[in-house]
Scaffold this motif. Structure first.
Motif, PDB file in Angstrom:
ATOM      1  N   ARG A  64      -5.833  -6.109   0.941  1.00 10.96           N
ATOM      2  CA  ARG A  64      -4.426  -6.505   1.312  1.00 10.96           C
ATOM      3  C   ARG A  64      -3.915  -5.837   2.799  1.00 10.96           C
ATOM      4  O   ARG A  64      -3.109  -6.370   3.487  1.00 10.96           O
ATOM      5  N   LYS A  65      -4.582  -4.498   3.133  1.00 18.31           N
ATOM      6  CA  LYS A  65      -4.005  -3.916   4.391  1.00 18.31           C
ATOM      7  C   LYS A  65      -5.129  -2.943   4.564  1.00 18.31           C
ATOM      8  O   LYS A  65      -5.739  -2.471   3.770  1.00 18.31           O
ATOM      9  N   ASP A  71      -6.389   8.542   5.812  1.00 18.31           N
ATOM     10  CA  ASP A  71      -5.241   7.908   5.044  1.00 18.31           C
ATOM     11  C   ASP A  71      -5.292   8.219   3.527  1.00 18.31           C
ATOM     12  O   ASP A  71      -6.398   8.927   2.997  1.00 18.31           O
ATOM     13  N   GLU A  92      -5.766  -0.942  -8.480  1.00 15.81           N
ATOM     14  CA  GLU A  92      -4.847  -1.347  -7.239  1.00 15.81           C
ATOM     15  C   GLU A  92      -5.066   0.122  -6.280  1.00 15.81           C
ATOM     16  O   GLU A  92      -5.128   1.177  -7.046  1.00 15.81           O
ATOM     17  N   ARG A  94      -3.139   1.956  -3.379  1.00 12.97           N
ATOM     18  CA  ARG A  94      -1.813   1.920  -2.342  1.00 12.97           C
ATOM     19  C   ARG A  94      -1.893   3.291  -1.351  1.00 12.97           C
ATOM     20  O   ARG A  94      -2.766   4.236  -1.705  1.00 12.97           O
ATOM     21  N   ASP A  95      -1.262   3.071  -0.463  1.00 11.71           N
ATOM     22  CA  ASP A  95      -1.324   4.024   0.714  1.00 11.71           C
ATOM     23  C   ASP A  95       0.018   4.942   0.385  1.00 11.71           C
ATOM     24  O   ASP A  95       0.863   4.697  -0.525  1.00 11.71           O
ATOM     25  N   ASP A  97       2.675   4.998   1.760  1.00 11.94           N
ATOM     26  CA  ASP A  97       3.791   4.295   1.855  1.00 11.94           C
ATOM     27  C   ASP A  97       4.485   3.519   0.600  1.00 11.94           C
ATOM     28  O   ASP A  97       5.136   2.857   0.327  1.00 11.94           O
ATOM     29  N   ASP A  99       2.269   1.008   0.185  1.00 12.33           N
ATOM     30  CA  ASP A  99       1.952  -0.518   0.267  1.00 12.33           C
ATOM     31  C   ASP A  99       0.673  -0.744  -0.457  1.00 12.33           C
ATOM     32  O   ASP A  99      -0.344   0.094  -0.351  1.00 12.33           O
ATOM     33  N   LEU A 100       0.205  -2.026  -0.862  1.00 16.89           N
ATOM     34  CA  LEU A 100      -0.892  -2.400  -1.487  1.00 16.89           C
ATOM     35  C   LEU A 100      -1.948  -2.637  -0.448  1.00 16.89           C
ATOM     36  O   LEU A 100      -1.865  -3.289   0.458  1.00 16.89           O
ATOM     37  N   VAL A 101      -3.095  -1.787  -0.756  1.00 11.75           N
ATOM     38  CA  VAL A 101      -4.168  -1.711   0.318  1.00 11.75           C
ATOM     39  C   VAL A 101      -5.152  -2.836  -0.371  1.00 11.75           C
ATOM     40  O   VAL A 101      -5.826  -3.380   0.492  1.00 11.75           O
TER      41      VAL A 101
END
Length: 139
Positions: A64-65, A71, A92, A94-95, A97, A99-101
């Motif tokens: 996703r990102k 990171d 899942e 996430r970072d 922040d 946000d979904l990675v």
């Protein structure tokens, strides 16, 4: 979903584009699986002592990102369903922040000491149900 494994991206995990090489997310999934076992009070050593093991038979990932060197990633995994001899996981990453990675899933098949499929033990089923806010689908 609750994060069970956190990692900081190492330089060696990035590719020529400066982002995490896609194959490394499978390793992150595997680390999250091992951490999940610990979190539910059923560590891998307990699994082996009970004379069963798991084989990964399916991996699914969507990116996703991009994540980059240094990171911080938060990897969450939960049992979505426990069948007779298989365990389906949602994953899942996430970072910091939130946000979904990456997200996806994986399927393990329970095997006995000879490598043949076997029923997922009730003790594991009970531990997964007790740990998760949303219990897995039953058999």
């Amino acid at each position: 979903m609750q994060a069970v494994f956190e990692n900081t991206v190492r330089f060696e995990e990035t590719d020529a584009q400066g982002v995490v090489f896609y194959g490394n997310y499978v390793t992150f999934q595997d680390e999250a699986f091992t951490a999940y076992l610990e979190a539910i009070g059923y560590p891998y050593e307990t699994l082996r002592a009970a004379e069963w093991d798991v084989h990964v038979v399916h991996v699914d990932l969507d990116y996703r990102k991009p994540a980059e060197f240094r990171d911080r990633l938060h990897n969450a995994i939960r049992v979505d369903a426990i069948r007779e001899s298989s365990i389906e996981f949602d994953y899942e990453c996430r970072d910091d922040d939130g946000d979904l990675v990456a997200d996806g899933g994986l399927v393990h098949v329970a095997v006995d000491e000879s490598g043949e499929p076997t029923r997922v033990p009730d003790e594991f089923r009970e531990a997964a149900v007790a740990f998760q806010e949303t219990p897995p689908d039953p058999v």
